[in-house]
Design a protein around this motif. Sequence first.
Motif, mmCIF file in Angstrom:
data_model
loop_
_atom_site.group_PDB
_atom_site.id
_atom_site.type_symbol
_atom_site.label_atom_id
_atom_site.label_comp_id
_atom_site.label_asym_id
_atom_site.label_seq_id
_atom_site.Cartn_x
_atom_site.Cartn_y
_atom_site.Cartn_z
ATOM 1 N N TYR A 221 -8.516 15.371 -6.248
ATOM 2 C CA TYR A 221 -9.748 14.616 -6.478
ATOM 3 C C TYR A 221 -10.963 15.464 -6.099
ATOM 4 O O TYR A 221 -10.907 16.271 -5.183
ATOM 5 C CB TYR A 221 -9.719 13.299 -5.697
ATOM 6 C CG TYR A 221 -10.088 13.395 -4.235
ATOM 7 C CD1 TYR A 221 -9.107 13.606 -3.275
ATOM 8 C CD2 TYR A 221 -11.402 13.262 -3.818
ATOM 9 C CE1 TYR A 221 -9.428 13.681 -1.946
ATOM 10 C CE2 TYR A 221 -11.737 13.347 -2.478
ATOM 11 C CZ TYR A 221 -10.746 13.554 -1.537
ATOM 12 O OH TYR A 221 -11.055 13.623 -0.211
ATOM 13 N N ASP A 222 -12.064 15.259 -6.841
ATOM 14 C CA ASP A 222 -13.330 15.950 -6.563
ATOM 15 C C ASP A 222 -13.206 17.468 -6.536
ATOM 16 O O ASP A 222 -14.012 18.154 -5.912
ATOM 17 C CB ASP A 222 -13.897 15.505 -5.194
ATOM 18 C CG ASP A 222 -14.682 14.204 -5.293
ATOM 19 O OD1 ASP A 222 -15.161 13.707 -4.256
ATOM 20 O OD2 ASP A 222 -14.808 13.684 -6.421
ATOM 21 N N PRO B 234 -10.639 8.713 -6.782
ATOM 22 C CA PRO B 234 -10.381 7.280 -6.731
ATOM 23 C C PRO B 234 -11.617 6.434 -7.046
ATOM 24 O O PRO B 234 -11.478 5.265 -7.392
ATOM 25 C CB PRO B 234 -9.933 7.060 -5.281
ATOM 26 C CG PRO B 234 -9.244 8.330 -4.945
ATOM 27 C CD PRO B 234 -10.030 9.404 -5.629
ATOM 28 N N THR C 49 -5.375 1.553 -2.716
ATOM 29 C CA THR C 49 -5.350 0.247 -2.071
ATOM 30 C C THR C 49 -5.826 -0.817 -3.016
ATOM 31 O O THR C 49 -6.454 -1.775 -2.633
ATOM 32 C CB THR C 49 -6.240 0.225 -0.823
ATOM 33 O OG1 THR C 49 -7.504 0.760 -1.173
ATOM 34 C CG2 THR C 49 -5.616 1.007 0.286
ATOM 35 N N GLY C 50 -5.551 -0.637 -4.275
ATOM 36 C CA GLY C 50 -5.747 -1.736 -5.195
ATOM 37 C C GLY C 50 -7.166 -1.950 -5.654
ATOM 38 O O GLY C 50 -7.493 -3.035 -6.084
ATOM 39 N N PRO D 19 -2.782 10.964 2.861
ATOM 40 C CA PRO D 19 -4.012 10.427 3.455
ATOM 41 C C PRO D 19 -4.854 9.678 2.426
ATOM 42 O O PRO D 19 -5.591 8.777 2.755
ATOM 43 C CB PRO D 19 -4.776 11.670 3.938
ATOM 44 C CG PRO D 19 -3.859 12.796 3.837
ATOM 45 C CD PRO D 19 -2.697 12.426 2.993
ATOM 46 N N VAL D 20 -4.757 10.080 1.161
ATOM 47 C CA VAL D 20 -5.505 9.385 0.123
ATOM 48 C C VAL D 20 -4.582 8.359 -0.505
ATOM 49 O O VAL D 20 -3.571 8.699 -1.073
ATOM 50 C CB VAL D 20 -5.988 10.380 -0.952
ATOM 51 C CG1 VAL D 20 -6.751 9.663 -2.038
ATOM 52 C CG2 VAL D 20 -6.849 11.446 -0.302
ATOM 53 N N ARG D 21 -4.891 7.088 -0.390
ATOM 54 C CA ARG D 21 -3.962 6.097 -0.878
ATOM 55 C C ARG D 21 -4.632 5.163 -1.874
ATOM 56 O O ARG D 21 -5.833 4.990 -1.874
ATOM 57 C CB ARG D 21 -3.426 5.200 0.243
ATOM 58 C CG ARG D 21 -3.789 5.561 1.646
ATOM 59 C CD ARG D 21 -3.241 4.530 2.591
ATOM 60 N NE ARG D 21 -4.236 3.566 2.952
ATOM 61 C CZ ARG D 21 -5.233 3.785 3.792
ATOM 62 N NH1 ARG D 21 -5.367 4.958 4.310
ATOM 63 N NH2 ARG D 21 -6.096 2.852 4.075
ATOM 64 N N ASP E 33 0.860 -1.175 0.000
ATOM 65 C CA ASP E 33 0.000 0.000 0.000
ATOM 66 C C ASP E 33 0.892 1.220 0.000
ATOM 67 O O ASP E 33 1.896 1.242 0.668
ATOM 68 C CB ASP E 33 -0.867 0.039 1.267
ATOM 69 C CG ASP E 33 -2.017 -0.948 1.192
ATOM 70 O OD1 ASP E 33 -2.580 -1.253 2.249
ATOM 71 O OD2 ASP E 33 -2.326 -1.420 0.105
#
Lengths: 359, 669
Positions: B232-233, B197, B80-81, B76-78, B71
């Motif tokens: 994002y957003d 994401p 995770t597949g 803070p935004v990661r 990971d």
Amino acid sequence: MRIQNHYRSGFLRLAMGRVIASARRAAMVCLVVACSGISTTDARGIAPLTEIAASVQPKVVKIYGAGGYRRLEAYQTGLLFSDAGHILTVWSYVLDADPVVVVLKDGRRYEGELLGVDPVREIAVLKIDADNVAHFRLEDLPRPAPGHAILAFVNAFGVATGNEAVSVLQGRVSAITRLQGRSGAHRSPYRGDVFVVDAITSNPGAAGGAITDSQGRLLGMVGRELRDAANGTWLNYALPAEQLSQAVDTIVQAKPTPDTNDQWEPENPLTLAALGIVLVPDIVDRTPPFVDGVRPGTRAARVGILPDDLIVFVNDQFVRSCHEVVQNLAELEAEQAVTVSVLRDNQLVVLTLESPSPE
Amino acid sequence: MTPPIHQPTYGAPHTQPHGLIFVVACCLGGFVVSPAGAETPDIAREDEAVARAVQIVAPSVVKIRSLTGPDLEETPVRGTGQTSGVVVGDDGFVITSDFGLPDVPASVLVTLADGTQSAAQIISRDHSRHLVLLELAIDRPLPVPTATPDADVRVGAWAIAVGRTVGEEVPNVAVGIVSAVDRLHGKAIQSDAKISPLNYGGALTDIYGRVLGVLVPLAPQGSQRMAGVEWYDSGVGFAIPMTHVFQIVEKLKAGTDLHAGILGVSFDSRGAYVSAPKLAAVLPNSPAGEAGLRIGDVITEADGRPVETVMQLRNAIGRRYAGEKVRLVVARGAQQLMREVELVDRLRPFEHAFLGLLPIRGPASSSDVTVRFVYSGSPAEQAGIKPGDHVVSVNNRPVQSIGDVIEQLNTVQAGDEVALVARRGELVQRPRLMAVGLPAGIPRSLPPARGTLPERTATDRPPVGVVPLRLPEYANACTLYVPEDYDARVRYGVVLALMLPDQLDPERLRNLWRPFCDATDIILAVPQPTDARAWRPAEVRLVRRVLDHVRDHYETDPHRIVVHGYRAGGAMACLVALSSREAVRGLSIVHAALPDSLVIPANDPVQRLAVLGAHSGEGRQGRAIAQSLQRFRDQGYPVSTQQVSDPEQYVPQEELGELIRWIDTLDRF
């Protein structure tokens, strides 16, 4: 539409002729007119957004209470759902005040009494001493689909005060999915379905606001600010109206309703040992569930699970870690058949482990 | 397929009742007759149109999960597949963004629109567009979507971001418009649909269900992996045009990784939006170097398009890949040259050329380069150059000052041949030297850098000795030490010493340095941080201001501007040096390791920087410092080291002498 000037000689005679000829058409026109009621709607009964917003605003309230320190705002939004002044909002620290002040769209102030909370859905019901207030209906709820337009009525950033209406946002339903939210390190207790929307509702003070369809019918309530547990993004989501309705039943009528996360617990839960599977040691937070060994003569051996297989699905549930495999199996009875999908040499192999044969 | 037509709602049924009926009907009210009705969008029909477009593209949008693999914990935004993808080949190829797919090849699982699961392999990546190609282990054909033709990608048109990251049977949807095209140097379409994401890797679709582009995390600036995710957003999101994806897909299918193309030139970084693209440096082993471009050339056209500013050139080149050819038109004086260059994906770090000589530091007015010292074992020594020789030309260019020599040597690298012309009295030598890299070693002793000057005639001088400096805009205290015999005919090196007062008392530092400053013509500046416990990064501006003040009031040697940081001042010294490349030529750090987050840019031919690290060599700190110094070496900088055994003590006398000699040799060539 142009209103033509027909003030010409012979017009009336022509018109009278037409009247008789178009009697059926006239009847249809009058019927349409009658059906459309007193508001300005078009033939399909769809009102312009300005009117929808105006009709919804009185049903949304501004709530003020505890907070006002650093990032803990002392305000949020709520929605009226009975004409006696019952209000739905999120259960939060804002309600930890005495009194909680509720301000209607027209500026009238009331003290809100906390009737009860639903701790799993994190919903609270307040009551104000009001009469004949405009309110949302919690019956005959529409079911939206992804892509449908929505409106959000939220007091984001506490912009609206006194007799100002809360802010209106426009967007669409992005998806209907299970909530996987977290606030810091804590997972949110509610794991049921929510609407994810593409309007930015994740803002201070917006929680408790109303999400409606384009005709102003309630679809859901904006939830408290949460980050997605998977990737950390702020979630713009709403609890569906039927969840609100169930929460109200629990609180107002003191009807015991089962926890949405209540699972039927098996008497004799299924374990890896019972299947004959040994996974790799679970040492890191999310150890991928690789099979370390399979004991001979067991269900797993008979169906052909091999060492180095990576378990990816247990009965259609995607599993990412040893822990999740154990959890998923524990929801099943030991005697149940279970289908396991494994990744072997980059191929997906689906194997069904049958119920153990009776002794 | 007929597109849904947006009709203004003038209300009323289309059958127009005539005459009296019409008038009667209007009086009963109920029709929206005013143009006001046209302002309200026809929501139901929009809902239908969006649903239809999503329905058309949905079979080609897939869910992707990566199973094993680390990971990314940085922000803070990661990732995770769990992400989305778009089918690009009916034989099982899917394109996605690099979000959620770490570098380590992970096991990847793809869920198709109908719920079928399939394992997938990562085949190749487009690093410049953040795209990854997957191949599925599947034996039936997959539905490939239609791409919106380029001419139909118009600003203001509907743009629907479709992903399957959270949607299972039904994709997840976010709606907006096309905000701009040709963004990010022509690589991307910009949209205000909420791109996050939830839909990276998915399809940005038009209202007809055709794919405008593949959604990727990109930011307006910055090309690190996660730069775009922070946006994002936000209302600013990007997609790589689908027409482009189809153009590169055959290459990606063949397993070729694609990289952004580099030319190998640099410009004066100021005024990139207004100044003409005039080459300030040309790296010899680069496409530009091999095409014969030179410093001072001005690029006027790239691929047939005129370029008037540096940014326009970056715009033209930014979208190209390594391996592609670019046609350039270059103005050299009155000449116009045409060159075709092939771009590369990376350049060998630049290593400055070194011949083995030190110049005499004559007065500013002299037009002569006389050899002061010859390094033993150097190419110059082998060619028979001796102290006292006059260097007349370098690579056939006449030189009148050390500045001219350095400018010439900036165009060649270690390992290149350099033609020298040197005169000793009547004897003229023309050796061809094989340049080596700048030395790490520091000579044990040096002859004086200049002769004694004739009596000074000018009487008024700027303040000398210990000079307290108060800058009006800053609260910080600062003291200078200027040699008592300051003379405006001499060029002085400047050392900015950065440390915390508790770790080293400024007065003690001054007393240690004083004799060296007097002997080797150095002005020492010791600024203090406002907070005695730590330097703050914003104080870089203060240090810069101190340097500017010294340069404005005293005669300074541009080749010997050094930042010297001791312990807590070391990181600050790095910051100052790396943000003032056009001024600072030496970075000296004592018992200080670099912060890991500090990005070291590649060595620049024009903006030289030499590094001297003093440390104990032992223990965790010693190892960390050694690693920091290696990071500089990897980028092509000349790095020297000194052994200073006690990490709590400042540099002892002997090592200080060596440090001073290092500063004294910064004008070596």
